[in-house]
Motif scaffolding. Structure first.
Motif, short mmCIF file in Angstrom:
data_model
loop_
_atom_site.label_atom_id
_atom_site.label_comp_id
_atom_site.label_asym_id
_atom_site.label_seq_id
_atom_site.Cartn_x
_atom_site.Cartn_y
_atom_site.Cartn_z
N GLN A 63 35.24 6.95 69.69
CA GLN A 63 34.76 5.66 69.16
C GLN A 63 33.67 5.15 70.08
N GLN B 4 30.74 1.98 70.88
CA GLN B 4 30.36 0.59 70.66
C GLN B 4 29.08 0.30 71.42
N TYR C 223 21.38 2.27 67.43
CA TYR C 223 22.70 2.88 67.34
C TYR C 223 22.86 3.96 68.40
N GLN D 10 28.35 0.90 65.99
CA GLN D 10 28.06 -0.05 64.93
C GLN D 10 26.64 -0.59 64.97
#
Length: 121
Positions: free
Chosen positions: A2, A4, A94, A113
């Motif tokens: 993941q 961020q 990104y 995101q």
């Protein structure tokens, strides 16, 4: 993994910003980290990437000499230092992860995101 991205904002032309990409979930050092950007009405384009260890980097011609990509695997974080910003750098930025050398967005498996960078003239 993941991802961020953070650190975007409004800056005047000629200014600087540093974007961060924080990772979790899988072994960060197993991935190339790429940075992409997407301006309004345009396709998402490659900006830069950094290799697994951070020893190798690659930049699009439009940012070479102004942007620097780096990473610290002990912190599970990558950065994009952006200097001498121009209005045409305005975009959503990104970060993304790929298991091997990759420069096209289709080669990246995981995406953050996005964070908005606006450069005023």
């Amino acid at each position: 993994v993941q991802l961020q991205a953070s650190g975007g904002g409004l800056v005047q032309a000629g200014g600087s910003l540093r974007l961060s990409c924080a990772a979790s979930g899988r072994t960060f050092e197993n991935y190339y980290i790429g940075w992409f950007r997407q301006a309004p009405g345009k396709e998402r384009e490659f900006v830069a990437h950094v290799s697994w260890s951070g020893g190798s980097t690659y930049y699009d011609d439009s940012v070479r000499g102004r942007f620097t990509v780096s990473r610290d695997n002990t912190k599970n974080t990558a950065w994009l230092q952006m200097n001498s910003l121009r209005p045409d750098d305005t975009a959503i930025y990104y970060c993304a992860a790929a298991e091997k050398f990759a420069r096209h967005r289709n080669e990246y498996d995981y995406w953050g995101q996005g964070t908005l960078v606006t450069v005023s003239s």
